[in-house]
Design an enzyme around this catalytic site. Sequence first.
Site, mmCIF file in Angstrom:
data_model
loop_
_atom_site.group_PDB
_atom_site.id
_atom_site.type_symbol
_atom_site.label_atom_id
_atom_site.label_comp_id
_atom_site.label_asym_id
_atom_site.label_seq_id
_atom_site.Cartn_x
_atom_site.Cartn_y
_atom_site.Cartn_z
ATOM 1 N N ARG A 162 1.768 -68.558 53.230
ATOM 2 C CA ARG A 162 0.926 -68.428 51.943
ATOM 3 C C ARG A 162 -0.227 -68.388 51.940
ATOM 4 N NH1 ARG A 162 5.416 -66.687 51.828
ATOM 5 N NH2 ARG A 162 6.599 -66.770 49.336
ATOM 6 N N SER A 237 6.932 -67.275 42.575
ATOM 7 C CA SER A 237 6.930 -68.264 42.418
ATOM 8 C C SER A 237 5.377 -68.738 41.613
ATOM 9 C CB SER A 237 6.606 -69.188 44.253
ATOM 10 O OG SER A 237 7.856 -68.033 44.598
ATOM 11 N N GLU A 333 0.436 -71.553 43.879
ATOM 12 C CA GLU A 333 0.107 -70.219 44.803
ATOM 13 C C GLU A 333 -0.494 -69.458 44.443
ATOM 14 O OE1 GLU A 333 3.121 -66.758 46.297
ATOM 15 O OE2 GLU A 333 4.188 -68.347 46.276
HETATM 16 N N1 EPU Z 1 16.400 -74.688 43.954
HETATM 17 C C1 EPU Z 1 17.042 -75.167 42.729
HETATM 18 N N2 EPU Z 1 16.142 -74.364 41.385
HETATM 19 C C2 EPU Z 1 15.702 -73.683 41.471
HETATM 20 C C3 EPU Z 1 15.026 -73.420 42.295
HETATM 21 C C4 EPU Z 1 15.436 -73.626 43.747
HETATM 22 O O1 EPU Z 1 17.272 -76.409 43.269
HETATM 23 O O2 EPU Z 1 15.350 -73.525 39.932
HETATM 24 C C5 EPU Z 1 16.827 -74.926 45.245
HETATM 25 C C6 EPU Z 1 17.785 -73.942 46.038
HETATM 26 O O3 EPU Z 1 19.079 -74.000 45.454
HETATM 27 C C7 EPU Z 1 17.661 -73.548 47.247
HETATM 28 C C8 EPU Z 1 16.151 -73.870 47.112
HETATM 29 O O4 EPU Z 1 15.407 -74.546 46.361
HETATM 30 O O5 EPU Z 1 18.125 -74.699 48.088
HETATM 31 C C9 EPU Z 1 15.242 -72.962 47.768
HETATM 32 O O6 EPU Z 1 15.391 -72.022 46.768
HETATM 33 P P1 EPU Z 1 14.995 -70.316 46.982
HETATM 34 O O7 EPU Z 1 15.577 -69.849 48.136
HETATM 35 O O8 EPU Z 1 15.787 -68.913 45.477
HETATM 36 O O9 EPU Z 1 13.743 -69.922 47.560
HETATM 37 P P2 EPU Z 1 12.374 -70.869 47.048
HETATM 38 O O10 EPU Z 1 11.915 -72.160 48.490
HETATM 39 O O11 EPU Z 1 12.240 -71.421 45.172
HETATM 40 C C10 EPU Z 1 10.760 -69.519 48.318
HETATM 41 C C11 EPU Z 1 9.865 -68.386 48.727
HETATM 42 C C12 EPU Z 1 9.949 -67.171 47.448
HETATM 43 C C13 EPU Z 1 10.955 -66.108 48.136
HETATM 44 C C14 EPU Z 1 12.082 -67.266 48.735
HETATM 45 C C15 EPU Z 1 13.113 -66.114 49.328
HETATM 46 C C16 EPU Z 1 7.394 -70.347 48.020
HETATM 47 C C17 EPU Z 1 6.185 -70.690 47.293
HETATM 48 N N3 EPU Z 1 8.506 -69.179 47.582
HETATM 49 O O12 EPU Z 1 10.744 -69.505 47.211
HETATM 50 O O13 EPU Z 1 8.696 -66.055 46.643
HETATM 51 O O14 EPU Z 1 11.542 -65.293 47.539
HETATM 52 O O15 EPU Z 1 11.173 -68.398 49.151
HETATM 53 O O16 EPU Z 1 12.535 -66.269 50.480
HETATM 54 O O17 EPU Z 1 7.406 -69.962 48.927
HETATM 55 C C18 EPU Z 1 7.552 -66.060 45.826
HETATM 56 O O18 EPU Z 1 5.887 -66.358 46.575
HETATM 57 O O19 EPU Z 1 6.228 -65.697 44.946
HETATM 58 C C19 EPU Z 1 8.207 -65.612 46.189
HETATM 59 C C20 EPU Z 1 9.073 -65.974 44.936
#
Ligand code: EPU
Length: 337
Positions: A162, A237, A333
């Site tokens: 990012r 995010s 972000e």
């Molecule tokens: N998780 C929780 N609780 C929550 C949300 C997530 O425990 O409320 C846990 C999930 O269970 C999982 C981990 O956190 O084990 C990661 O969650 P997820 O795969 O949904 O991805 P993320 O890290 O929350 C990132 C990006 C997203 C992107 C997804 C998929 C960032 C800041 N965000 O989210 O990007 O869509 O991975 O690749 O890196 C964005 O930048 O706007 C965005 C949506």
Amino acid sequence: MLREEHKSLKNYNTFGIDIKAKCFSSVQSIEELKTILSSHKNEPLFILGGGSNMLLTKDIDEHVLHINLKGVHVVFENNDEVIVEAHAGENWHDFVIYCLHHDFGGVENLSLIPGNVGTAPIQNIGAYGVELKDVFDSCEAVEIDTLETKRFGLDECKFGYRDSIFKNEAKGRYIITSVRFRLTKNKHLLRTSYGSIQDELEAQGIIQPTIKDISDAVIAIRKSKLPDPKVLGNSGSFFKNPVVTLDTFNAFRLKYPEAPYYEVSAMQYKIPAGWLIEKSGWKGRRIGDAGVHEKQALVLVNYGNATGSELWKLALNIQKDVKDKFGIYIEPEVNVF
Ligand code: EPU
């Protein structure tokens, strides 16, 4: 070119915050852009793309320049690959649809990301195992002070998680006008290793997916946990996933062995901010019209009439609670103005 005074930006930011721009112009060609830049040499500008990565907390006194340059075309192709150029004001997901329609592979994992093509390189958008840098060829930008056009190649953009040169040393100096993507025409490199994509494809009984199948899977996953900004204002995010040192990670893991994490390198680990926020008790909470999404704690939402300041106050409270509980700083972000 239309110049408007005291224009509401409610429809120009995906949080749907109703603040006003003292002066607003939307540019549809590079000539218009250069004209306005040269005639407003000493006037501070506020560059607006798709408005999908910003939180507006106050009326904007600078001249808002909405980059509305349109057009997508093929610059080069051979049997195996193609370079496609899209202008900055093209909607990102419409561009993904264009690529799928022509069977150009590479951006399918980035389906349904809100925002425009021109702002995608600034934060190196990424999702489901792919980042913009993986398909990036170059981008063209106009330097605000000199009106000179410059092309930035992959290395020059210094892409990170990012992050890019446009958030650092080049910040505020350039307006990206178009982006070139290097895409496959056949022998597509399918990226299905991201857990939930594989699960989604299996659930649909798809063994040999096409790029369209991957896009459909990503769309289904996103729709299941990320709110549609047209229905519920949000900016994706709100925080980045914090990257911590090995020492911090080891101490954290000892205390919370159940926490998910990703290894970035031998010395750096990424901890999902969504997990930290949920464990701090914020998931699904709402204060007035400002809330934390019930399915994804990383996303702050506007239930209707939240102000930017209310959302920012909420974000600061979350940030403080995560720091107090885990000793980890989570950085926004989105850009806060
Ligand atoms: N998780 C929780 N609780 C929550 C949300 C997530 O425990 O409320 C846990 C999930 O269970 C999982 C981990 O956190 O084990 C990661 O969650 P997820 O795969 O949904 O991805 P993320 O890290 O929350 C990132 C990006 C997203 C992107 C997804 C998929 C960032 C800041 N965000 O989210 O990007 O869509 O991975 O690749 O890196 C964005 O930048 O706007 C965005 C949506």
